[in-house]
Design an enzyme around this catalytic site. Structure first.
Site, PDB file in Angstrom:
ATOM      1  N   SER A  66     -10.666  24.952  -6.908  1.00  0.00           N
ATOM      2  CA  SER A  66     -10.593  25.557  -8.245  1.00  0.00           C
ATOM      3  C   SER A  66     -11.876  25.441  -9.055  1.00  0.00           C
ATOM      4  CB  SER A  66      -9.425  24.953  -9.027  1.00  0.00           C
ATOM      5  OG  SER A  66      -8.210  25.530  -8.598  1.00  0.00           O
ATOM      6  N   LYS A  69     -13.264  28.591 -10.381  1.00  0.00           N
ATOM      7  CA  LYS A  69     -12.872  29.167 -11.673  1.00  0.00           C
ATOM      8  C   LYS A  69     -13.981  29.067 -12.729  1.00  0.00           C
ATOM      9  CE  LYS A  69      -7.844  28.551 -11.238  1.00  0.00           C
ATOM     10  NZ  LYS A  69      -7.671  27.881  -9.931  1.00  0.00           N
ATOM     11  N   SER A 130      -5.844  24.621 -14.699  1.00  0.00           N
ATOM     12  CA  SER A 130      -6.315  25.316 -13.505  1.00  0.00           C
ATOM     13  C   SER A 130      -5.281  26.285 -12.955  1.00  0.00           C
ATOM     14  CB  SER A 130      -6.702  24.294 -12.422  1.00  0.00           C
ATOM     15  OG  SER A 130      -7.568  24.865 -11.480  1.00  0.00           O
TER      16      SER A 130
END
EC number: 3.4.16.4
Length: 445
Positions: A66, A69, A130
């Site tokens: 993640s 991101k 997240s």
């Protein structure tokens, strides 16, 4: 006699011990100047200059989970900054992100279809917990589809100079996890890839270009559809068992990550006394380990390094403080650094830095002279910082090799009047004739 021999032996022993302490001490001090990070890959960077303070396998390309991101965050904030969307822009959830949100294996928070969500709501869920579905919804809003958004991600990665990267979706999941929903134009079996250095460069650009990202990444609690959003960053200062164990003063970001392939990852940042550092650890063993190893890096950065003004504005290199001037009322003009050079340096290493001038040949004539008239503050080149110590990891900037500042003239030089220039030209003419005759005579003999 025996007493004398014993005394001599003791004296020699004392001398050997003292000598050993002198020799060994620097080695011990040097060993203490590093940090043992239990992660497959790691990096520590000064967020102002981009100077790398420590690295371990930092060029190794790994799945970032993640931490991907961060690129989605950057592009969303860029779209807001460009006026394409705003924090109050609303969108609804399409079938694709809805299927992700309702799937327990993706830890979705259960988004609602046929409901308007603001960019702010979706961004908070992405940055704080997240969330994958809200990330996809933002990608679709900005680019029309996740496939088009992935093209934007890779283009931005090239623009900001990530050395090691591959973006195949907006979330950090593997495309295999997405099944038939993998973004168009990407490999259905591919995964996102970044090195620790690339992750640090991405974070460096995010916090410097859009510092408002830290306002949300440091938010401890929010909510969406009545459900609590509790930050996954256990290093934020908060009264909670996890946070109490790993909390670190000054931390305000940035992004956690985990998949089975990636392991536990974390890109962190903290600011103390006007100094900010960025850290990345990849493939640690547990949720807590990624924060414990990050804490080591941050403690090392703040305790072993300090921001120093190494060379002040107006600094001149001895013996190189002036340039010759042609056609001027003065024969030379003083030059100096326009600004100070400030650097994050290892404690005790100030003497290991020097500077060089790099003159701009385009402003000089063929004889290496400036040509009058010359204005005060005219840029004639740069002054670059030179490190003469043992350990230099360089910088994370796209093309940055070292710190530089402009070198400028400290005064103005007027052009000489026509009579002086005429006399000078006549002198040069006869001087050239004399030189030619002299060379001719030398050639004859």
């Amino acid at each position: 006699m025996k007493h004398k021999l014993r005394a001599s032996f003791l004296n020699i022993l004392v001398l050997v011990t003292l000598f050993s302490s002198i020799v060994v001490a620097p080695a011990v001090a040097s060993a203490a100047e590093t940090v043992d990070v239990e992660a497959e890959s790691a990096i520590l960077v000064d967020a102002q200059t981009g100077k790398i303070l420590f690295e371990k396998n930092a060029d190794l390309k790994l799945p970032p989970a993640s931490m991907t991101k961060m690129m989605t965050e950057y592009l969303v904030l860029e779209a807001i900054n460009n006026g394409e969307i705003s924090w109050d822009t609303t969108t609804q959830i399409s079938d694709y992100p809805y299927s992700i949100s309702s799937n327990p294996s993706f830890s979705g928070i259960g988004l609602i279809q046929d409901k308007d969500y603001t960019v702010r709501q979706l961004y908070e869920a992405m940055a704080i917990i997240s969330d994958n579905a809200t990330t996809i919804a933002l990608a679709e809003l900005v680019a029309g589809s996740e496939g088009e958004f992935v093209k934007m991600m890779n283009a931005k990665a090239e623009e900001i100079g990530l050395p090691d990267y591959q973006f195949v979706n907006a979330t950090g999941l593997s495309n295999e996890d997405l099944g038939d929903n993998y973004p168009e134009g990407t490999d259905p079996s591919a995964d996102n890839l970044m090195s620790a250095k690339s992750s640090a460069i991405l974070a460096y650009n995010l916090v410097n270009d859009y510092p408002e990202a830290l306002d949300i990444s440091s938010t401890m609690m929010s909510e969406l559809d009545g459900r609590p959003l509790e930050n996954l960053n256990w290093m934020l200062p908060w009264d909670n068992n996890n946070f109490a164990q790993f909390g670190f003063e000054g931390v305000d970001g940035l992004k956690t990550g985990w998949t089975e392939e990636a392991g536990y990852c974390f890109t962190g940042t903290a600011e103390r006394d006007g100094r900010r550092v960025i850290t990345v650890v990849m493939r640690t063993d547990s949720k807590g380990a990624r924060f414990a190893e990050t804490k080591k890096l941050m403690e090392y950065g703040f305790s072993k390094f300090s921001k120093e003004e190494l060379f002040p504005a107006g600094y001149q290199i001895e013996g190189e403080s002036a340039l010759p001037v042609a056609k001027g009322k003065e024969d030379t003009v003083e030059i100096a650094a326009k600004d100070a050079i400030t650097e994050m340096i290892r404690n005790g290493e100030k003497e290991n830095y020097s500077v060089n001038y790099v003159l701009d040949e385009s402003v000089l004539n063929e004889d290496g002279e400036l040509v009058a008239p010359i204005e005060k503050g005219t840029k004639v080149g740069t002054m670059e910082l030179v490190y003469n110590g043992e350990t230099d990891y360089g910088y994370i900037g796209k093309d940055q090799v070292t710190q530089t500042v402009d070198v400028v003239t400290t005064g103005a030089i007027e052009k000489a009047n026509w009579f002086v220039l005429a006399i000078s030209s006549i002198g040069d003419f006869f001087g050239n004739i004399f030189s030619s005759i002299s060379n001719l005579i030398k050639g004859m003999f």
